[in-house]
Write an enzyme that holds these catalytic residues in place. Structure first.
Site, PDB file in Angstrom:
ATOM      1  N   LYS A 124       0.832  -1.205   0.000  1.00 18.90           N
ATOM      2  CA  LYS A 124       0.000   0.000   0.000  1.00 18.90           C
ATOM      3  C   LYS A 124       0.873   1.265   0.000  1.00 18.90           C
ATOM      4  O   LYS A 124       0.704   2.162  -0.824  1.00 18.90           O
ATOM      5  CB  LYS A 124      -0.911   0.004   1.224  1.00 18.90           C
ATOM      6  N   LYS A 159      -8.421   1.651   3.844  1.00 17.54           N
ATOM      7  CA  LYS A 159      -7.860   0.303   3.741  1.00 17.54           C
ATOM      8  C   LYS A 159      -6.762   0.089   4.763  1.00 17.54           C
ATOM      9  O   LYS A 159      -5.980   0.997   5.065  1.00 17.54           O
ATOM     10  CB  LYS A 159      -7.328   0.045   2.337  1.00 17.54           C
ATOM     11  N   ARG A 209      -4.872  -5.157 -12.931  1.00 17.11           N
ATOM     12  CA  ARG A 209      -3.592  -5.708 -12.519  1.00 17.11           C
ATOM     13  C   ARG A 209      -2.655  -5.667 -13.735  1.00 17.11           C
ATOM     14  O   ARG A 209      -2.860  -6.365 -14.713  1.00 17.11           O
ATOM     15  CB  ARG A 209      -3.757  -7.140 -12.003  1.00 17.11           C
ATOM     16  N   ARG A 224     -10.254  -6.362 -12.976  1.00 14.40           N
ATOM     17  CA  ARG A 224     -11.091  -7.122 -12.052  1.00 14.40           C
ATOM     18  C   ARG A 224     -12.338  -6.290 -11.739  1.00 14.40           C
ATOM     19  O   ARG A 224     -12.266  -5.266 -11.055  1.00 14.40           O
ATOM     20  CB  ARG A 224     -10.285  -7.464 -10.798  1.00 14.40           C
ATOM     21  N   ARG A 232     -15.217  -3.396  -4.182  1.00 18.54           N
ATOM     22  CA  ARG A 232     -13.917  -4.027  -4.415  1.00 18.54           C
ATOM     23  C   ARG A 232     -13.955  -4.906  -5.655  1.00 18.54           C
ATOM     24  O   ARG A 232     -14.887  -5.677  -5.849  1.00 18.54           O
ATOM     25  CB  ARG A 232     -13.505  -4.863  -3.200  1.00 18.54           C
ATOM     26  N   ASP A 272      -1.450  -2.238  -9.349  1.00 21.48           N
ATOM     27  CA  ASP A 272      -2.902  -2.095  -9.389  1.00 21.48           C
ATOM     28  C   ASP A 272      -3.221  -0.675  -9.821  1.00 21.48           C
ATOM     29  O   ASP A 272      -2.721   0.302  -9.230  1.00 21.48           O
ATOM     30  CB  ASP A 272      -3.515  -2.391  -8.027  1.00 21.48           C
ATOM     31  N   GLU A 280      -1.773   0.352  -5.846  1.00 18.04           N
ATOM     32  CA  GLU A 280      -0.934  -0.553  -5.070  1.00 18.04           C
ATOM     33  C   GLU A 280       0.238  -1.007  -5.922  1.00 18.04           C
ATOM     34  O   GLU A 280       0.166  -1.015  -7.157  1.00 18.04           O
ATOM     35  CB  GLU A 280      -1.711  -1.791  -4.585  1.00 18.04           C
ATOM     36  N   ASN A 282       2.259  -4.432  -5.876  1.00 19.55           N
ATOM     37  CA  ASN A 282       2.285  -5.769  -5.289  1.00 19.55           C
ATOM     38  C   ASN A 282       3.595  -6.468  -5.619  1.00 19.55           C
ATOM     39  O   ASN A 282       3.935  -6.644  -6.793  1.00 19.55           O
ATOM     40  CB  ASN A 282       1.101  -6.584  -5.816  1.00 19.55           C
TER      41      ASN A 282
END
Length: 316
Positions: A124, A159, A209, A224, A232, A272, A280, A282
């Site tokens: 994050k 979050k 993603r 997504r 979400r 993201d 984000e 990841n």
């Protein structure tokens, strides 16, 4: 080459979608030795980092997708590469594992992604390194700070900093009757730091993603899409994955971040992106290989093993 995967229990893999399985399958197809061990199987003895590992033969499909060929206690330096693919949570045991892996690096082991980078890049908070690409963001443990941020933007997302798969994410508006209790719960009455971001309406088009392999973006991403009534987009939260070509903005973000991420020792990263904003970075065990491959025709696992082989060849 002999490639070791530090991963979750093999019997927990959902091989129809698991990215680590896709990596293993491609490595085995090329004739590399595939080994696996769990975090708990690693230890330091007489100064060496060793692990109880299993050599695997892979079978296509079915519940019994692998067969153990051999079991051995091996030093991590005895592998050509060690791939850290343990899923979050990033808890104390995960942290200790990165320290052991870094010690193995000092002894000559090749670990991907680099253990120090795994520690440095909170998935994050890492977006704060790249302020040109993010939405208005607040990081604080103070409920009053979050209330002020909400008053400024009117619609925000809250979050936790250690969550995964969309867990613990709340959308908050100024008239939310549960605002007080949500802030108390999420910040543990002002003792736990969280992130708040302005709500991005583009989430309805998907939380994308974008995969970076050796600093280069895969040409398609996985959008997504949230299910009806959900904020979400995470697949774990019921989102639907739809592969799409990268937009110009997706590519701009990926190409801007790529060189820095590679310099940090990050061979594989999952960015993201919602709309035009990075949300984000990841690095622990980025996924979506199989979903993108099935819908785009791009063999993501092959691209990854290509990059791994190239990296190992250049370093030898």
């Amino acid at each position: 080459m002999r490639i070791a995967f530090l991963a979750d229990p093999l019997d927990s893999f959902k091989i129809y979608k698991d990215s680590t399985y896709a990596m293993m399958r491609e490595a085995a197809r090329r004739g590399h030795e595939v080994w696996a061990f769990e975090q708990e199987a690693m230890r330091v003895q007489d100064g060496r980092v060793v692990a109880h590992a299993q050599a695997l033969a892979l079978h296509e499909g079915g519940d019994h997708w692998y067969r153990v060929l051999d079991r051995a206690e091996l030093g991590l330096t005895q592998f050509d590469a060690v791939l850290m693919r343990k899923d979050p949570p990033f808890d104390q045991e995960y942290l200790y594992a990165t320290h052991l892996l870094e010690h193995a690096e000092r002894q000559g082991a090749r670990v991907f992604n680099r253990p120090r980078a795994l520690r440095d890049f909170n998935e994050k908070l890492a977006i704060l390194r790249y302020p040109a690409f993010i939405a208005p963001t607040l990081v604080s443990c103070r409920p009053d700070d979050i209330r002020a941020f909400l008053a400024e933007h009117g619609d925000i997302v809250l979050k936790p900093l250690d969550g995964m798969g969309g867990s613990g994410i709340f959308r908050l508006r100024h008239d939310d009757p549960n605002l007080g209790v949500i802030l108390e719960t999420q910040t543990h009455f002002g003792r736990v730091t969280v992130m708040a971001q302005r709500y991005l309406p583009a989430i309805t088009e998907g939380d994308k993603r974008v995969l970076l392999i050796a600093g280069r973006p895969v040409e398609w991403c996985l959008a997504r899409i949230p299910k009806q009534g959900e904020t979400r987009g995470n697949l774990a939260a019921g989102g639907t994955g739809v592969a799409r070509p990268l937009s110009e903005r997706d590519r701009e973000i990926a190409c801007a971040l790529g060189p820095d991420l590679v310099a940090q020792g990050l061979l594989l990263v999952g960015l993201d992106v919602i709309g035009d904003c990075l949300t984000e970075v990841n690095v622990t065990s980025p996924t979506c290989f199989q979903e993108i491959s099935a819908q785009s025709g791009i063999d993501v696992a092959a691209l990854f093993i290509d990059a791994l082989e190239e990296n190992l060849t250049l370093k030898n």
